[in-house]
Write an enzyme that holds these catalytic residues in place. Sequence first.
Site, PDB file in Angstrom:
ATOM      1  N   GLY A   7       0.831  -1.216   0.000  1.00 11.88           N
ATOM      2  CA  GLY A   7       0.000   0.000   0.000  1.00 11.88           C
ATOM      3  C   GLY A   7       0.854   1.251   0.000  1.00 11.88           C
ATOM      4  O   GLY A   7       0.464   2.279   0.558  1.00 11.88           O
ATOM      5  N   GLY A   8       1.999   1.193  -0.645  1.00 13.12           N
ATOM      6  CA  GLY A   8       2.960   2.289  -0.590  1.00 13.12           C
ATOM      7  C   GLY A   8       2.515   3.562  -1.262  1.00 13.12           C
ATOM      8  O   GLY A   8       3.026   4.638  -0.952  1.00 13.12           O
ATOM      9  N   GLY A  10      -0.689   4.508  -1.185  1.00  9.02           N
ATOM     10  CA  GLY A  10      -1.911   4.930  -0.507  1.00  9.02           C
ATOM     11  C   GLY A  10      -1.670   6.101   0.419  1.00  9.02           C
ATOM     12  O   GLY A  10      -0.534   6.572   0.580  1.00  9.02           O
ATOM     13  N   TYR A 129     -16.145  -4.311   5.179  1.00  6.52           N
ATOM     14  CA  TYR A 129     -14.787  -3.839   5.468  1.00  6.52           C
ATOM     15  C   TYR A 129     -14.380  -4.211   6.889  1.00  6.52           C
ATOM     16  O   TYR A 129     -13.273  -4.694   7.127  1.00  6.52           O
ATOM     17  CB  TYR A 129     -14.713  -2.326   5.280  1.00  6.52           C
ATOM     18  CG  TYR A 129     -13.382  -1.735   5.667  1.00  6.52           C
ATOM     19  CD1 TYR A 129     -12.271  -1.893   4.847  1.00  6.52           C
ATOM     20  CD2 TYR A 129     -13.229  -1.008   6.859  1.00  6.52           C
ATOM     21  CE1 TYR A 129     -11.043  -1.352   5.199  1.00  6.52           C
ATOM     22  CE2 TYR A 129     -12.014  -0.467   7.203  1.00  6.52           C
ATOM     23  CZ  TYR A 129     -10.921  -0.648   6.377  1.00  6.52           C
ATOM     24  OH  TYR A 129      -9.701  -0.121   6.736  1.00  6.52           O
ATOM     25  N   LYS A 133     -11.224  -6.790   8.024  1.00  6.06           N
ATOM     26  CA  LYS A 133     -10.129  -6.402   8.909  1.00  6.06           C
ATOM     27  C   LYS A 133     -10.090  -7.293  10.152  1.00  6.06           C
ATOM     28  O   LYS A 133      -9.012  -7.638  10.651  1.00  6.06           O
ATOM     29  CB  LYS A 133     -10.279  -4.932   9.308  1.00  6.06           C
ATOM     30  CG  LYS A 133      -9.937  -3.952   8.191  1.00  6.06           C
ATOM     31  CD  LYS A 133      -8.485  -4.090   7.782  1.00  6.06           C
ATOM     32  CE  LYS A 133      -8.023  -2.984   6.866  1.00  6.06           C
ATOM     33  NZ  LYS A 133      -6.581  -3.094   6.539  1.00  6.06           N
ATOM     34  N   PRO A 156      -5.770   1.380  13.960  1.00  2.26           N
ATOM     35  CA  PRO A 156      -5.917   2.838  14.040  1.00  2.26           C
ATOM     36  C   PRO A 156      -7.382   3.248  13.997  1.00  2.26           C
ATOM     37  O   PRO A 156      -8.216   2.574  13.386  1.00  2.26           O
ATOM     38  CB  PRO A 156      -5.166   3.343  12.809  1.00  2.26           C
ATOM     39  CG  PRO A 156      -5.148   2.196  11.866  1.00  2.26           C
ATOM     40  CD  PRO A 156      -5.201   0.945  12.683  1.00  2.26           C
ATOM     41  N   ASN A 158     -10.064   6.563  12.992  1.00  3.44           N
ATOM     42  CA  ASN A 158     -10.196   7.278  11.717  1.00  3.44           C
ATOM     43  C   ASN A 158      -8.971   8.138  11.458  1.00  3.44           C
ATOM     44  O   ASN A 158      -8.638   9.011  12.262  1.00  3.44           O
ATOM     45  CB  ASN A 158     -11.444   8.163  11.751  1.00  3.44           C
ATOM     46  CG  ASN A 158     -12.710   7.350  11.885  1.00  3.44           C
ATOM     47  OD1 ASN A 158     -12.889   6.610  12.843  1.00  3.44           O
ATOM     48  ND2 ASN A 158     -13.602   7.483  10.926  1.00  3.44           N
ATOM     49  N   HIS A 172     -13.355   9.611   3.047  1.00  2.00           N
ATOM     50  CA  HIS A 172     -13.831   9.597   4.418  1.00  2.00           C
ATOM     51  C   HIS A 172     -14.377  10.981   4.793  1.00  2.00           C
ATOM     52  O   HIS A 172     -14.302  11.932   4.018  1.00  2.00           O
ATOM     53  CB  HIS A 172     -12.698   9.191   5.362  1.00  2.00           C
ATOM     54  CG  HIS A 172     -12.302   7.762   5.222  1.00  2.00           C
ATOM     55  ND1 HIS A 172     -11.197   7.367   4.487  1.00  2.00           N
ATOM     56  CD2 HIS A 172     -12.856   6.614   5.701  1.00  2.00           C
ATOM     57  CE1 HIS A 172     -11.091   6.048   4.534  1.00  2.00           C
ATOM     58  NE2 HIS A 172     -12.084   5.573   5.259  1.00  2.00           N
ATOM     59  N   ARG A 200     -16.330  10.390  16.841  1.00  2.00           N
ATOM     60  CA  ARG A 200     -15.177   9.770  16.210  1.00  2.00           C
ATOM     61  C   ARG A 200     -13.866  10.272  16.819  1.00  2.00           C
ATOM     62  O   ARG A 200     -13.722  11.457  17.129  1.00  2.00           O
ATOM     63  CB  ARG A 200     -15.155  10.065  14.701  1.00  2.00           C
ATOM     64  CG  ARG A 200     -16.295   9.443  13.912  1.00  2.00           C
ATOM     65  CD  ARG A 200     -16.201   7.935  13.879  1.00  2.00           C
ATOM     66  NE  ARG A 200     -17.278   7.350  13.089  1.00  2.00           N
ATOM     67  CZ  ARG A 200     -18.437   6.919  13.589  1.00  2.00           C
ATOM     68  NH1 ARG A 200     -18.669   7.042  14.900  1.00  2.00           N
ATOM     69  NH2 ARG A 200     -19.356   6.389  12.803  1.00  2.00           N
TER      70      ARG A 200
END
Length: 297
Positions: A7-8, A10, A129, A133, A156, A158, A172, A200
């Site tokens: 995911g570099g 991302g 999702y 995870k 983590p 949000n 998001h 959140r």
Amino acid sequence: MTILVTGGSGFIGRRLKLKQPDWIYVSSADYNLLDPDDTGRMFKDIGPTAVVHLAARVGGIKDNNSNQVEFFEHNVQMNINVVRSAYEAGVTRLLGAVSTCAFPDVVDEYPFTEESIFNGPCAETNFAYGYSKRLLHALILSYRKQYGVDYSTFSPSNVYGPDDHFDSDKSHFIPSLISKISRLKDGDTLELWGTGKPLRQQLYVDDLCEIIPLLLDKHLGPKPLIVAPNENLSIDEMARILISYLNIGLNVVYNNNLEGQYRKDGANNLLLETIGPYEFTSFDKGIAQTYNWYMPF
């Protein structure tokens, strides 16, 4: 050590590279992690001694709710391919990114702790999702138990900040909020999803990128270690903090659609026991820095 980051390209991967430029970052342009053979080729080409697995299909509440199959299948396939190929390549250290979305929709006591991850179903709006995870954590627990490897996970809350994806349909809440407000002027109406009441914990991305190397070194246990600040703000509070910072008069309305999980705040006690004291970026500071990155003055 040769440290591979999936995911570099991302959001988190790009920011992590600024702090850890000597690590090796790969993206879907380099290898297809949905293909087990291509994933195995990645490990043969790079020969890492440790892996930080960030690659995932991610998106906001609307994207999650509309594309549940893709969110589930893509994440589960990637996770199985990466973890299996890492083990087959002899990698003894892997740190996988879970999410507080993997925790139950409702728990008996807040903030929840790592022990509650399996104590109920994930929230309906990010059901696929969240379970993908949660399954990553279960997969890594299985490798730990069966093969005795130092594979671990972190969760983590949000994450927001510079370099995020600001596409208003798939992003998001924070980048979507910034994108919407940047196009408004005094007296305009800002329409947001839900009611504004859900709470959140917003984690500034550069804080997470400072913490990840510490977790790679120190978090060797089996718990899905929660990475989250203490601040737990409502959607409405966050919107009004940004509006106040910009000193703009807006009429804020909520459409009552896709309300989302009411609260999902996690305790950071284990995190601070593991890495030591850490001062998180306050939301009012982080949102200002993010807006100024997106709309430089």
